[in-house]
Design a protein around this motif. Structure first.
Motif, mmCIF file in Angstrom:
data_model
loop_
_atom_site.group_PDB
_atom_site.id
_atom_site.type_symbol
_atom_site.label_atom_id
_atom_site.label_comp_id
_atom_site.label_asym_id
_atom_site.label_seq_id
_atom_site.Cartn_x
_atom_site.Cartn_y
_atom_site.Cartn_z
ATOM 1 N N TRP A 19 0.829 -1.215 0.000
ATOM 2 C CA TRP A 19 0.000 0.000 0.000
ATOM 3 C C TRP A 19 0.858 1.258 0.000
ATOM 4 O O TRP A 19 0.459 2.283 -0.555
ATOM 5 C CB TRP A 19 -1.016 0.004 1.143
ATOM 6 C CG TRP A 19 -0.433 0.154 2.516
ATOM 7 C CD1 TRP A 19 -0.062 -0.836 3.370
ATOM 8 C CD2 TRP A 19 -0.153 1.391 3.190
ATOM 9 N NE1 TRP A 19 0.436 -0.297 4.543
ATOM 10 C CE2 TRP A 19 0.379 1.068 4.447
ATOM 11 C CE3 TRP A 19 -0.306 2.739 2.856
ATOM 12 C CZ2 TRP A 19 0.775 2.030 5.368
ATOM 13 C CZ3 TRP A 19 0.074 3.697 3.781
ATOM 14 C CH2 TRP A 19 0.611 3.339 5.017
ATOM 15 N N ARG A 47 -9.304 13.080 -1.002
ATOM 16 C CA ARG A 47 -10.483 12.869 -0.169
ATOM 17 C C ARG A 47 -11.650 13.634 -0.783
ATOM 18 O O ARG A 47 -11.501 14.307 -1.794
ATOM 19 C CB ARG A 47 -10.221 13.316 1.259
ATOM 20 C CG ARG A 47 -9.858 14.793 1.383
ATOM 21 C CD ARG A 47 -9.637 15.177 2.834
ATOM 22 N NE ARG A 47 -9.229 16.548 2.972
ATOM 23 C CZ ARG A 47 -10.032 17.594 2.878
ATOM 24 N NH1 ARG A 47 -11.309 17.436 2.619
ATOM 25 N NH2 ARG A 47 -9.571 18.819 3.032
ATOM 26 N N SER A 53 -5.349 13.511 0.642
ATOM 27 C CA SER A 53 -5.650 13.027 1.983
ATOM 28 C C SER A 53 -4.481 13.256 2.941
ATOM 29 O O SER A 53 -3.316 13.047 2.591
ATOM 30 C CB SER A 53 -5.963 11.530 1.900
ATOM 31 O OG SER A 53 -6.026 10.958 3.182
ATOM 32 N N GLY A 54 -4.810 13.655 4.163
ATOM 33 C CA GLY A 54 -3.795 13.839 5.182
ATOM 34 C C GLY A 54 -3.044 12.559 5.508
ATOM 35 O O GLY A 54 -1.845 12.587 5.786
ATOM 36 N N GLN A 55 -3.738 11.426 5.471
ATOM 37 C CA GLN A 55 -3.071 10.148 5.742
ATOM 38 C C GLN A 55 -1.977 9.874 4.713
ATOM 39 O O GLN A 55 -0.932 9.315 5.036
ATOM 40 C CB GLN A 55 -4.076 8.988 5.743
ATOM 41 C CG GLN A 55 -5.058 9.038 6.882
ATOM 42 C CD GLN A 55 -6.387 9.653 6.449
ATOM 43 O OE1 GLN A 55 -6.452 10.516 5.581
ATOM 44 N NE2 GLN A 55 -7.461 9.212 7.068
ATOM 45 N N VAL A 56 -2.220 10.275 3.479
ATOM 46 C CA VAL A 56 -1.224 10.095 2.420
ATOM 47 C C VAL A 56 0.003 10.953 2.720
ATOM 48 O O VAL A 56 1.144 10.487 2.596
ATOM 49 C CB VAL A 56 -1.828 10.449 1.043
ATOM 50 C CG1 VAL A 56 -0.754 10.526 -0.032
ATOM 51 C CG2 VAL A 56 -2.900 9.445 0.662
ATOM 52 N N MET A 58 1.024 12.018 5.607
ATOM 53 C CA MET A 58 1.727 11.466 6.767
ATOM 54 C C MET A 58 2.546 10.235 6.383
ATOM 55 O O MET A 58 3.690 10.076 6.834
ATOM 56 C CB MET A 58 0.731 11.136 7.876
ATOM 57 C CG MET A 58 0.107 12.385 8.484
ATOM 58 S SD MET A 58 -1.189 12.035 9.675
ATOM 59 C CE MET A 58 -0.222 11.388 11.031
ATOM 60 N N ALA A 59 1.984 9.369 5.559
ATOM 61 C CA ALA A 59 2.720 8.181 5.112
ATOM 62 C C ALA A 59 3.928 8.579 4.267
ATOM 63 O O ALA A 59 5.001 7.981 4.383
ATOM 64 C CB ALA A 59 1.792 7.247 4.332
ATOM 65 N N ASP A 62 6.674 9.872 6.624
ATOM 66 C CA ASP A 62 7.287 8.750 7.321
ATOM 67 C C ASP A 62 8.260 8.010 6.400
ATOM 68 O O ASP A 62 9.381 7.678 6.788
ATOM 69 C CB ASP A 62 6.190 7.814 7.830
ATOM 70 C CG ASP A 62 6.712 6.728 8.744
ATOM 71 O OD1 ASP A 62 7.428 7.052 9.711
ATOM 72 O OD2 ASP A 62 6.388 5.557 8.498
ATOM 73 N N GLN A 84 5.467 10.737 15.484
ATOM 74 C CA GLN A 84 5.351 11.631 14.338
ATOM 75 C C GLN A 84 4.244 12.630 14.637
ATOM 76 O O GLN A 84 3.148 12.245 15.044
ATOM 77 C CB GLN A 84 5.036 10.881 13.051
ATOM 78 C CG GLN A 84 4.945 11.811 11.837
ATOM 79 C CD GLN A 84 4.705 11.071 10.531
ATOM 80 O OE1 GLN A 84 4.929 9.861 10.437
ATOM 81 N NE2 GLN A 84 4.246 11.784 9.528
ATOM 82 N N THR A 86 2.272 15.925 12.856
ATOM 83 C CA THR A 86 2.080 16.569 11.561
ATOM 84 C C THR A 86 1.085 17.709 11.686
ATOM 85 O O THR A 86 0.048 17.562 12.342
ATOM 86 C CB THR A 86 1.554 15.552 10.527
ATOM 87 O OG1 THR A 86 2.428 14.416 10.497
ATOM 88 C CG2 THR A 86 1.478 16.166 9.140
#
Length: 145
Positions: A19, A47, A53-56, A58-59, A62, A84, A86
């Motif tokens: 992923w 989104r 997307s914020g998750q993207v 953050m990933a 990282d 982490q 953000t």
């Protein structure tokens, strides 16, 4: 002990979950204390409302940290994200993102990093600072094995 961009991209291919690989990240630069990754725009990563997307983000932050640490340490080795934080500063709409990860302290057991995410074209002269018009900013701490 830096890595070439091809070596860093090989680490992305060999050591990250499918992923994460689906994000399409590629290494733009890897230096002794930093790495820059490109996160290509994809409607699949947006989104509701069309923003990335914020998750993207953050990933991607990282992942850029791992590549920066691999470059500093001369290759891939065991490490774990232990913290982490953000902040999202503006929406990313239909543009690639450059993810600038900079090591601020590299110890034997812990590493500290500062990450700036900017949309391509807003990173200022030279392209490696990542300090102008950030979409997001993060800090991270890693435990090193």
């Amino acid at each position: 002990m830096t890595l070439t961009t091809a070596e860093a991209d090989r680490i992305l291919a060999d050591h990250f979950a499918p992923w994460v690989q689906d994000l399409g990240l590629s290494t733009v630069e890897a230096g002794e204390q930093h790495a820059v990754l490109r996160l290509p725009w994809s409607d699949r990563l947006a989104r509701e409302g069309g923003a990335l997307s914020g998750q993207v983000l953050m990933a991607a932050a990282d992942t850029a940290c791992v590549i920066a640490l691999c470059a500093a340490r001369g290759g891939f080795g065991p490490m774990t994200t232990v913290q982490q934080s953000t902040t999202f500063q503006r929406a990313v709409l239909a543009r690639d993102v450059l993810v600038h990860a900079r090591i601020t302290r590299l110890g034997r057991r812990l590493a500290f990093l500062d990450i700036t995410l900017v949309t391509e074209g807003t990173e200022g002269a030279g392209g490696t600072g990542g300090t102008e018009d950030p979409a997001a900013h993060a800090t991270a701490v890693y435990a090193l094995g």
